[in-house]
Design a protein around this motif. Sequence first.
Motif, PDB file in Angstrom:
ATOM      1  N   HIS A 135       0.822  -1.208   0.000  1.00  0.00           N
ATOM      2  CA  HIS A 135       0.000   0.000   0.000  1.00  0.00           C
ATOM      3  C   HIS A 135       0.861   1.266   0.000  1.00  0.00           C
ATOM      4  CE1 HIS A 135      -3.439  -2.616   0.859  1.00  0.00           C
ATOM      5  NE2 HIS A 135      -4.200  -1.585   0.574  1.00  0.00           N
ATOM      6  N   ILE A 136       1.992   1.230   0.667  1.00  0.00           N
ATOM      7  CA  ILE A 136       2.909   2.376   0.635  1.00  0.00           C
ATOM      8  C   ILE A 136       3.402   2.601  -0.797  1.00  0.00           C
ATOM      9  CG2 ILE A 136       5.207   3.176   1.299  1.00  0.00           C
ATOM     10  CD1 ILE A 136       3.270   3.613   3.532  1.00  0.00           C
ATOM     11  N   LYS A 137       3.740   1.527  -1.489  1.00  0.00           N
ATOM     12  CA  LYS A 137       4.183   1.659  -2.876  1.00  0.00           C
ATOM     13  C   LYS A 137       3.078   2.244  -3.749  1.00  0.00           C
ATOM     14  CE  LYS A 137       7.713  -1.942  -2.871  1.00  0.00           C
ATOM     15  NZ  LYS A 137       8.167  -3.227  -3.433  1.00  0.00           N
ATOM     16  N   ALA A 138       1.846   1.807  -3.505  1.00  0.00           N
ATOM     17  CA  ALA A 138       0.713   2.340  -4.272  1.00  0.00           C
ATOM     18  C   ALA A 138       0.529   3.830  -3.981  1.00  0.00           C
ATOM     19  CB  ALA A 138      -0.556   1.565  -3.932  1.00  0.00           C
ATOM     20  N   LEU A 139       0.666   4.230  -2.718  1.00  0.00           N
ATOM     21  CA  LEU A 139       0.557   5.641  -2.357  1.00  0.00           C
ATOM     22  C   LEU A 139       1.637   6.465  -3.050  1.00  0.00           C
ATOM     23  CD1 LEU A 139      -0.197   6.193   1.458  1.00  0.00           C
ATOM     24  CD2 LEU A 139      -1.479   7.060  -0.502  1.00  0.00           C
ATOM     25  N   ARG A 140       2.853   5.945  -3.062  1.00  0.00           N
ATOM     26  CA  ARG A 140       3.957   6.684  -3.705  1.00  0.00           C
ATOM     27  C   ARG A 140       3.712   6.861  -5.191  1.00  0.00           C
ATOM     28  NH1 ARG A 140       8.628   3.439  -0.377  1.00  0.00           N
ATOM     29  NH2 ARG A 140       9.046   5.039   1.209  1.00  0.00           N
ATOM     30  N   ARG A 141       3.143   5.848  -5.819  1.00  0.00           N
ATOM     31  CA  ARG A 141       2.864   5.959  -7.254  1.00  0.00           C
ATOM     32  C   ARG A 141       1.853   7.069  -7.535  1.00  0.00           C
ATOM     33  NH1 ARG A 141       1.650  -0.108  -9.210  1.00  0.00           N
ATOM     34  NH2 ARG A 141       0.614   1.073 -10.865  1.00  0.00           N
ATOM     35  N   LYS A 142       0.942   7.287  -6.619  1.00  0.00           N
ATOM     36  CA  LYS A 142      -0.107   8.290  -6.836  1.00  0.00           C
ATOM     37  C   LYS A 142       0.282   9.682  -6.358  1.00  0.00           C
ATOM     38  CE  LYS A 142      -3.910   4.935  -6.610  1.00  0.00           C
ATOM     39  NZ  LYS A 142      -5.189   4.562  -5.963  1.00  0.00           N
ATOM     40  N   LEU A 143       1.016   9.757  -5.243  1.00  0.00           N
ATOM     41  CA  LEU A 143       1.336  11.052  -4.635  1.00  0.00           C
ATOM     42  C   LEU A 143       2.750  11.526  -4.933  1.00  0.00           C
ATOM     43  CD1 LEU A 143      -0.294  10.625  -1.113  1.00  0.00           C
ATOM     44  CD2 LEU A 143      -0.879  12.403  -2.767  1.00  0.00           C
ATOM     45  N   GLY A 144       3.595  10.628  -5.360  1.00  0.00           N
ATOM     46  CA  GLY A 144       4.998  10.981  -5.562  1.00  0.00           C
ATOM     47  C   GLY A 144       5.859  10.233  -4.564  1.00  0.00           C
ATOM     48  N   SER A 145       7.058   9.886  -4.997  1.00  0.00           N
ATOM     49  CA  SER A 145       7.931   9.058  -4.161  1.00  0.00           C
ATOM     50  C   SER A 145       8.643   9.838  -3.071  1.00  0.00           C
ATOM     51  CB  SER A 145       8.981   8.371  -5.048  1.00  0.00           C
ATOM     52  OG  SER A 145       9.761   9.351  -5.730  1.00  0.00           O
ATOM     53  N   ASP A 146       8.505  11.174  -3.079  1.00  0.00           N
ATOM     54  CA  ASP A 146       9.265  12.007  -2.139  1.00  0.00           C
ATOM     55  C   ASP A 146       8.567  12.222  -0.799  1.00  0.00           C
ATOM     56  OD1 ASP A 146       7.332  13.437  -3.653  1.00  0.00           O
ATOM     57  OD2 ASP A 146       8.196  15.332  -2.991  1.00  0.00           O
ATOM     58  N   LEU A 147       7.312  11.815  -0.672  1.00  0.00           N
ATOM     59  CA  LEU A 147       6.545  12.170   0.522  1.00  0.00           C
ATOM     60  C   LEU A 147       6.660  11.165   1.668  1.00  0.00           C
ATOM     61  CD1 LEU A 147       3.174  13.564  -0.886  1.00  0.00           C
ATOM     62  CD2 LEU A 147       5.035  14.832   0.188  1.00  0.00           C
ATOM     63  N   ILE A 148       7.000   9.938   1.374  1.00  0.00           N
ATOM     64  CA  ILE A 148       7.015   8.914   2.412  1.00  0.00           C
ATOM     65  C   ILE A 148       8.405   8.295   2.477  1.00  0.00           C
ATOM     66  CG2 ILE A 148       5.996   6.760   3.247  1.00  0.00           C
ATOM     67  CD1 ILE A 148       3.467   7.506   1.674  1.00  0.00           C
TER      68      ILE A 148
END
Length: 244
Positions: A215-228
Amino acid sequence: MAANATIPGGASSAGATILIVEDEPAIATAIAQRLAAEGWRTEVARDGLSGVEAAARLQPDAVVLDVMLPGIDGLEVCRRIQADRPVPVLMLTARDDETDMLVGLGVGADDYMTKPFSQRELVARLKALLRRVDRASQASAASTVEPPMTVGDVVIDKAQRRVHRADEEVHLTPTEFELLVMLASSPKTVQTRERLLAEVWDWADASGTRTVDSHIKALRRKLGSDLIRTVHGVGYAFEPPADD
């Protein structure tokens, strides 16, 4: 045939309607019988198009959805179901492949299990999904007068359950939204995988840490890899961009 049901006493209470979209008769029957033993109403669809139709007609509280289906596959079924009405979807996959899992999460699935699976774990996962929906509904009602949360260039509106980054709306699944809220509520604070599982997924044990990672990977794909930020061996932290 199951009728549509509300969940009056909490999301995991008896009376929830679960749609099972599975083309293997033995698996579909076993799932239906196990869920019926929990007091849930069930209906089975044996192919993708029937699953889409049943979801529109039943308005189920959750969907158990196989990836490999006749007609249209489970990923397309999930897309169509979520486009019509957000509903918790637990996907079943025959392959333990993270790419498949990420694609499933990307089209709106909230959770996944790999075949063969434990019926007991399936029930536990569904109960957790239903509790999360109930909790999210209560939180949304309580936050109707709460202003949106702004962290860096990310704006999270908990009342409307909408997210924007740099003025662009980002469409998240219910689980992704809850995960983002959890992380963004304490910027730069490392959240362990175990705590995220307990708070977001409502799981009492740490058996699903890979679910968190996916789910973290999915979030990064949508929001950008720099936020988490990943803290190896521990968990994750929300890192808002620095002000210019």
